[in-house]
Design a protein around this motif. Structure first.
Motif, PDB file in Angstrom:
ATOM      1  N   SER A 164       0.846  -1.206   0.000  1.00 59.78           N
ATOM      2  CA  SER A 164       0.000   0.000   0.000  1.00 59.78           C
ATOM      3  C   SER A 164       0.879   1.252   0.000  1.00 59.78           C
ATOM      4  O   SER A 164       0.576   2.243  -0.673  1.00 59.78           O
ATOM      5  CB  SER A 164      -0.914   0.022   1.228  1.00 59.78           C
ATOM      6  OG  SER A 164      -1.872  -1.001   1.115  1.00 59.78           O
ATOM      7  N   CYS A 214      -0.766  -3.382  -8.655  1.00 58.66           N
ATOM      8  CA  CYS A 214      -1.199  -1.994  -8.886  1.00 58.66           C
ATOM      9  C   CYS A 214      -1.435  -1.703 -10.370  1.00 58.66           C
ATOM     10  O   CYS A 214      -2.291  -0.902 -10.721  1.00 58.66           O
ATOM     11  CB  CYS A 214      -0.163  -1.013  -8.350  1.00 58.66           C
ATOM     12  SG  CYS A 214       0.015  -1.067  -6.566  1.00 58.66           S
ATOM     13  N   VAL A 244      -2.522   4.751  -7.394  1.00 60.83           N
ATOM     14  CA  VAL A 244      -3.810   4.679  -6.704  1.00 60.83           C
ATOM     15  C   VAL A 244      -4.916   5.033  -7.691  1.00 60.83           C
ATOM     16  O   VAL A 244      -4.731   5.894  -8.548  1.00 60.83           O
ATOM     17  CB  VAL A 244      -3.809   5.680  -5.515  1.00 60.83           C
ATOM     18  CG1 VAL A 244      -5.186   5.813  -4.891  1.00 60.83           C
ATOM     19  CG2 VAL A 244      -2.773   5.257  -4.470  1.00 60.83           C
ATOM     20  N   PHE A 275     -10.954   1.423   4.628  1.00 56.42           N
ATOM     21  CA  PHE A 275      -9.585   1.129   5.057  1.00 56.42           C
ATOM     22  C   PHE A 275      -9.382   1.702   6.451  1.00 56.42           C
ATOM     23  O   PHE A 275      -8.432   1.358   7.142  1.00 56.42           O
ATOM     24  CB  PHE A 275      -8.543   1.683   4.068  1.00 56.42           C
ATOM     25  CG  PHE A 275      -8.673   3.162   3.813  1.00 56.42           C
ATOM     26  CD1 PHE A 275      -8.184   4.074   4.733  1.00 56.42           C
ATOM     27  CD2 PHE A 275      -9.300   3.619   2.671  1.00 56.42           C
ATOM     28  CE1 PHE A 275      -8.326   5.440   4.520  1.00 56.42           C
ATOM     29  CE2 PHE A 275      -9.440   4.986   2.451  1.00 56.42           C
ATOM     30  CZ  PHE A 275      -8.956   5.896   3.376  1.00 56.42           C
ATOM     31  N   THR A 330      -7.306  -3.036   2.239  1.00 53.83           N
ATOM     32  CA  THR A 330      -6.873  -1.658   1.995  1.00 53.83           C
ATOM     33  C   THR A 330      -6.178  -1.538   0.642  1.00 53.83           C
ATOM     34  O   THR A 330      -6.435  -0.595  -0.134  1.00 53.83           O
ATOM     35  CB  THR A 330      -5.931  -1.216   3.141  1.00 53.83           C
ATOM     36  OG1 THR A 330      -6.698  -1.185   4.340  1.00 53.83           O
ATOM     37  CG2 THR A 330      -5.318   0.146   2.880  1.00 53.83           C
ATOM     38  N   LEU A 331      -5.320  -2.508   0.318  1.00 52.10           N
ATOM     39  CA  LEU A 331      -4.639  -2.463  -0.985  1.00 52.10           C
ATOM     40  C   LEU A 331      -5.657  -2.598  -2.125  1.00 52.10           C
ATOM     41  O   LEU A 331      -5.562  -1.914  -3.151  1.00 52.10           O
ATOM     42  CB  LEU A 331      -3.582  -3.575  -1.065  1.00 52.10           C
ATOM     43  CG  LEU A 331      -2.741  -3.596  -2.335  1.00 52.10           C
ATOM     44  CD1 LEU A 331      -1.922  -2.310  -2.491  1.00 52.10           C
ATOM     45  CD2 LEU A 331      -1.795  -4.811  -2.352  1.00 52.10           C
ATOM     46  N   LEU A 335      -7.350   0.829  -2.418  1.00 50.26           N
ATOM     47  CA  LEU A 335      -6.462   1.850  -3.009  1.00 50.26           C
ATOM     48  C   LEU A 335      -6.324   1.653  -4.520  1.00 50.26           C
ATOM     49  O   LEU A 335      -6.259   2.617  -5.287  1.00 50.26           O
ATOM     50  CB  LEU A 335      -5.067   1.785  -2.385  1.00 50.26           C
ATOM     51  CG  LEU A 335      -4.907   2.300  -0.961  1.00 50.26           C
ATOM     52  CD1 LEU A 335      -3.487   2.041  -0.453  1.00 50.26           C
ATOM     53  CD2 LEU A 335      -5.233   3.796  -0.870  1.00 50.26           C
ATOM     54  N   THR A 336      -6.293   0.402  -4.947  1.00 49.48           N
ATOM     55  CA  THR A 336      -6.060   0.127  -6.370  1.00 49.48           C
ATOM     56  C   THR A 336      -7.368  -0.037  -7.151  1.00 49.48           C
ATOM     57  O   THR A 336      -7.347  -0.389  -8.328  1.00 49.48           O
ATOM     58  CB  THR A 336      -5.192  -1.139  -6.537  1.00 49.48           C
ATOM     59  OG1 THR A 336      -5.808  -2.229  -5.813  1.00 49.48           O
ATOM     60  CG2 THR A 336      -3.791  -0.930  -5.993  1.00 49.48           C
TER      61      THR A 336
END
Ligand SMILES: Nc1nc2c(c(=O)[nH]1)N[C@H]1C(S)=C(S)[C@@H](COP(=O)(O)OP(=O)(O)OC[C@H]3O[C@@H](n4cnc5c(=O)[nH]c(N)nc54)[C@H](O)[C@@H]3O)O[C@H]1N2
Ligand SMILES: Nc1nc2c(c(=O)[nH]1)N[C@H]1C(S)=C(S)[C@@H](COP(=O)(O)OP(=O)(O)OC[C@H]3O[C@@H](n4cnc5c(=O)[nH]c(N)nc54)[C@H](O)[C@@H]3O)O[C@H]1N2
Ligand code: SF4
Ligand SMILES: [Mo]
Length: 820
Positions: A279, A395, A288, A645, A423-424, A427-428
């Motif tokens: 992350s 990502c 992101v 997240f 969370t990852l 974000l992606t």
């Protein structure tokens, strides 16, 4: 075979066809044959017995819910086979489903009610009648109820039976009788975290299996996918054939690792660190998906510095209905409901109506800041270049499907890897679209059955309260659970092996000795039955009408015909529940038949359709086609309505009050990491190893194998021929250090207990990490039990069993070898 409609033995195929046609082929209430017209019309003057094919669902703890044909000749089930779902792409069966006839007619089945004579666990039994069994149970119950109230009786269940009638009928009974729920809290971290982070359903946050085909990158972490989820493998393989990349993160080179494009042999118990590190890489490289983050996550929200909760309109209006998040406009600096702010600020601190607030994204950036690739490398034992490579793939090569299995869950601090990997994914932007998801089961099944399980017209005998099963020994010792008085005197166990699964078996057995009565309702003698006072024989799954319940990967509701009469003196759980209700003086609780119960659960129309057609799509999916992408409507069902997240209230939903509330809610709000409580046996700078590992240097984990569905098939000979005995897999180094050769008998032990079993060498294991697959019963070990090694210590934040947070020593032994 029961029920006149289902009895066709003795008929010729032609006669049967005529009979079936007269009834209408699909209108048979019991077994409907599944054969095509051609086959049915084929002339046959063969003298071999007529075969009838009935439908059913294999529904033990593996959660695949395979649709099954029962082939019946002369009233006996002769074999099983895979049956066509409405969409045959999902058709599958495994060796366990094929072994069902043996399970049904097994000599191992408990044939009639039995009562213990002599010491608990001595194995001496006396046959008793159902009447006597019921009067003993009801007698003990009513006597204790009069003295102590409803908390005198406890219950435990788990993954033995995935049928709707079974699950909802027990739920109704317990709500009416009251008592203590001591159901095993396995798989809790993962369910809790997915609910908190990704939303509405604890396990239903994956896309449909067919959507694997749309993924370009697939991340398997702590998942023994080709052992436990094998029916889904072909979808994954198809995605890989189209160029999709498979990443496997696992300390053991398992079946799915063998198929990986990139395999990461991570140090056990450190997954959260890797995901936090990735992350950080995503944030620092601007990899992101900002549009997604703004639209779908809590990123534009505001965290109140005073309470840590997300600020809502209601904080200002005082009206609880105004529960939308507040946001601040980048351009004007004004605040308002998030949906009205087109350009929300994502960073900084602000004062809103006198309340200091901070950006949740800034808090996240701060939380992951320490996890540089170098630090991640040190903690996780992964080269920096590999961390960069995997992060870049996740990502930049989307869409990504994340499958975080139960490996990380079965440890203390098991919540963290799911929050960090979620969370990852957030974000992606890898949620809510084709090829992108983060979950386990594809969907939430929410048939409204409250009217059945919690009937308002009936008065219950008392409260039904869930208590942390880790506290069972404590409850028996002190009569207390936190502040509650708990006069627990008896325990009814069904669909689980309470003794086997709870952790620290020896403590469990000591606590059981303090009970007046332990009742086990089962098909076979499992570890709990062996220590019970009364054992009641339950029907096999094909001996009564059922419909599969909530836990399946496929999108179908399938019907279980009553294929044969209950064998021996067995009764279905439903019938046993009825008898228990009568015994308690409440025949009105269950004054109806099983089919009425299913009608109450599914509704008349749906029930009749499932019964007649045998397999239908869940009715909230479009007819004639099926597509399920979790969250594509932006409806996440989290407490804030957004992907989180930042989890504002991680204590929410923990139902083990007063014991199990998180001690440190604040730290659980953001991704974080703790080393495992016990199984931390490698030296990492800054995180010294557990001193206990000097004495017990090997950490063990329990893989779930394809040969078992927990213990549901442990006593089925066909399966045991393929996988005959409990084993421990050791790394080549650990074996060599101890002079252990392939196939040697070894003893594993720690301060809590020991087990003696066969050793195998697996070059795919990290040194210091051993695999002791789950699903064996006490008498199948040479000596001792794996569950004697397990602790019942608790993660301070969530009640869950720590099957893989265990340290042991292992050495070669001759003990028991001669008896084998
Ligand atoms: N055939 C079959 N299928 C089953 C079951 C069964 O008994 N048999 N049981 C069902 C049930 S109840 C469950 S809970 C699921 C479990 O099924 P899975 O989700 O597949 O979980 P496990 O079998 O526990 O697999 C654990 C994997 O996690 C790895 N692992 C252990 N510790 C760590 C760690 O710290 N980090 C990482 N990254 N990996 C780790 C192990 O090496 C192993 O490969 O399977 C279900 N399906
Ligand atoms: N050492 C170790 N222990 C573990 C694990 C581990 O990894 N290591 N994994 C854990 C996990 S993830 C889970 S989910 C649990 C599951 O733990 P359990 O729920 O205890 O597992 P099962 O073997 O599914 O229990 C099923 C029992 O139900 C009985 N049964 C089957 N059908 C019926 C029925 O129709 N009616 C009734 N009344 N009984 C029936 C079966 O005969 C069997 O004895 O195991 C946990 N135990
Ligand atoms: S044990 Fe599981 S995978 Fe095997 S047939 Fe039964 S439901 Fe299917
Ligand atoms: Mo499980």
């Amino acid at each position: 075979m029961s029920g006149s409609e289902t009895t066709h033995s003795g008929l010729t195929r032609r006669n049967f066809l005529k009979g079936s046609m007269a009834l209408g082929l699909t209108s048979l209430a019991g077994c409907a044959p599944q054969s095509n017209q051609e086959e049915l019309l084929a002339d046959t003057s063969k003298t071999e017995p007529e075969e009838q094919v009935c439908s059913g669902v294999c529904r033990g703890g593996c959660a695949q819910g395979c649709f099954i044909n029962y082939h019946v000749r002369e009233g006996k089930i002769v074999r099983t086979s895979a049956r066509d779902f409405v969409d045959p792409d999902y058709n599958r069966i495994c060796i366990k489903g094929l072994s069902l006839p043996e399970r049904i007619y097994s000599e191992e089945r408990i044939k009639y009610p039995i009562k213990r004579v002599g010491e608990r666990g001595s194995g001496n039994w006396e046959r008793i009648s159902w009447d006597e069994a019921l009067s003993l149970i009801a007698g003990c119950w009513l006597e204790n109820y009069e003295k102590h109230g409803s908390l005198c009786c406890g219950f435990a269940t788990r993954t033995g039976q995935e049928g709707m009638l079974y699950q909802k009928s027990w739920a109704r009974f317990k709500n009416l009788a009251g008592g203590v729920d001591l159901t095993l809290p396995a798989d809790k971290h993962f369910g809790k975290a997915l609910t908190d982070v990704v939303g509405s359903s604890s396990t239903g946050t994956a896309n449909d299996d067919k959507d694997w085909a749309n993924a370009k990158t697939m991340v398997f972490c702590g998942s023994s996918f080709t052992e436990t989820t094998y029916h889904q493998w072909h979808w994954v393989y198809e995605a890989q054939q189209k160029g999709g990349k498979i990443i496997v993160i696992d300390p053991m080179f398992n079946g799915i690792a063998a198929k990986a494009d990139k395999y990461i042999p991570i140090r056990p118990g450190t997954d959260a660190v890797l995901f936090m590190g990735m992350s950080k890489i995503a944030l620092e490289n601007d990899w992101v998906d900002w549009d997604f983050l703004k639209a779908q996550s809590v990123a534009p929200g505001l965290v109140r510095k005073d309470t840590g909760m997300l600020m809502r309109v209601s904080d200002i209006t005082g009206n609880d209905d105004d529960d939308e998040l507040l946001a601040v406009s980048e351009r004007s600096g004004e605040w308002g409901p998030l949906s009205s702010i087109a350009d929300p600020v994502l960073h900084g601190e602000h004062i809103v109506e006198g309340v200091p607030v901070v950006s949740p994204l800034d808090l996240l950036i701060e939380a992951v800041d320490e996890y540089t690739p170098e630090k991640v490398s040190e903690i996780c034992d992964i080269p920096v270049a590999d961390i960069q490579e995997v992060a870049e793939l996740i990502c930049k090569n989307g869409p990504v499907t994340f499958k975080i299995g139960l490996g990380p869950d079965h440890r203390c601090y098991g919540y963290e890897p799911y929050l960090a990997s979620g969370t990852l994914a957030i974000l992606t932007g890898n949620l809510g679209k084709e090829g992108a998801s983060h979950g386990y089961f594809p969907r939430k099944i929410s048939y409204e059955s409250k009217a059945y399980t919690a009937p308002e017209s009936l008065v219950s005998m008392g409260d039904y309260i869930a208590m942390a099963p880790s506290q069972f020994p404590q409850i028996m010792e002190t009569g207390k659970y936190g502040d509650y008085d708990v006069p627990l005197k008896m325990l009814i166990v069904h669909g689980t092996d309470f003794v086997h699964t709870r952790g620290d078996r020896r403590k469990t057995l000591e606590a059981i000795d303090k009970l007046d009565l332990l009742v086990s309702i089962n098909l076979v003698m499992n570890d709990t039955s062996l220590y019970s006072d009364i054992v009641l024989p339950v029907c096999e799954w094909c001996e009564y009408e059922e419909i599969n319940g909530s836990r399946t990967y496929h999108p179908f509701l399938c019907y279980q015909d009553q294929v044969i009469d209950p064998q021996f003196e067995s009764k279905s759980d439903f019938e046993i529940i009825k008898l228990l209700s009568n015994g308690l003086g409440h025949p009105e609780w269950f004054d109806f038949e099983a089919s009425d119960a299913l009608r109450m659960c599914y509704g008349d129309d749906r029930y009749e359709r499932i019964r007649d057609e045998k397999c239908v799509y869940h009715d909230y999916f479009a007819e004639g086609g099926f597509r399920y992408i979790y969250g594509e409507d932006g409806d996440w069902g989290t407490t804030s309505g957004k992907l989180q997240f930042y989890v504002e209230d991680p204590g929410d939903g923990i139902d083990y009050e007063p014991y199990g509330m998180p001690e440190n809610v604040a730290e659980q709000r953001l991704p974080m990491w703790h080393p495992p409580l016990e199984a931390w046996n490698e030296e990492v700078p800054g995180y010294g190893k557990n001193p206990l590992s000097e004495t017990y240097p090997i950490s063990i984990q329990a893989e779930h194998k394809k040969w078992n569905s927990q213990t549901c098939f442990s006593r089925v000979g066909l399966v045991r021929e393929l996988d005959p005995e409990p084993t421990v897999y050791l790394s080549a180094k650990d074996a060599a250090d101890r002079g252990i050769d392939e196939g040697d008998c070894v003893k594993a032990w720690n301060d809590r207990g020991y087990v003696v079993l066969r050793a195998h060498i697996n070059n795919g294991l990290r040194p210091g990490f051993a695999n002791m697959p789950n699903g064996w019963l006490a008498d199948q070990y040479v000596d001792g039990h794996y569950c004697d090694l397990l602790g019942d210590f608790q993660d301070p934040n969530n009640e869950n069993c720590n099957f893989s947070d265990v340290l042991v020593q292992i050495e070669k032994t001759e003990a028991g070898v001669s008896e084998r």
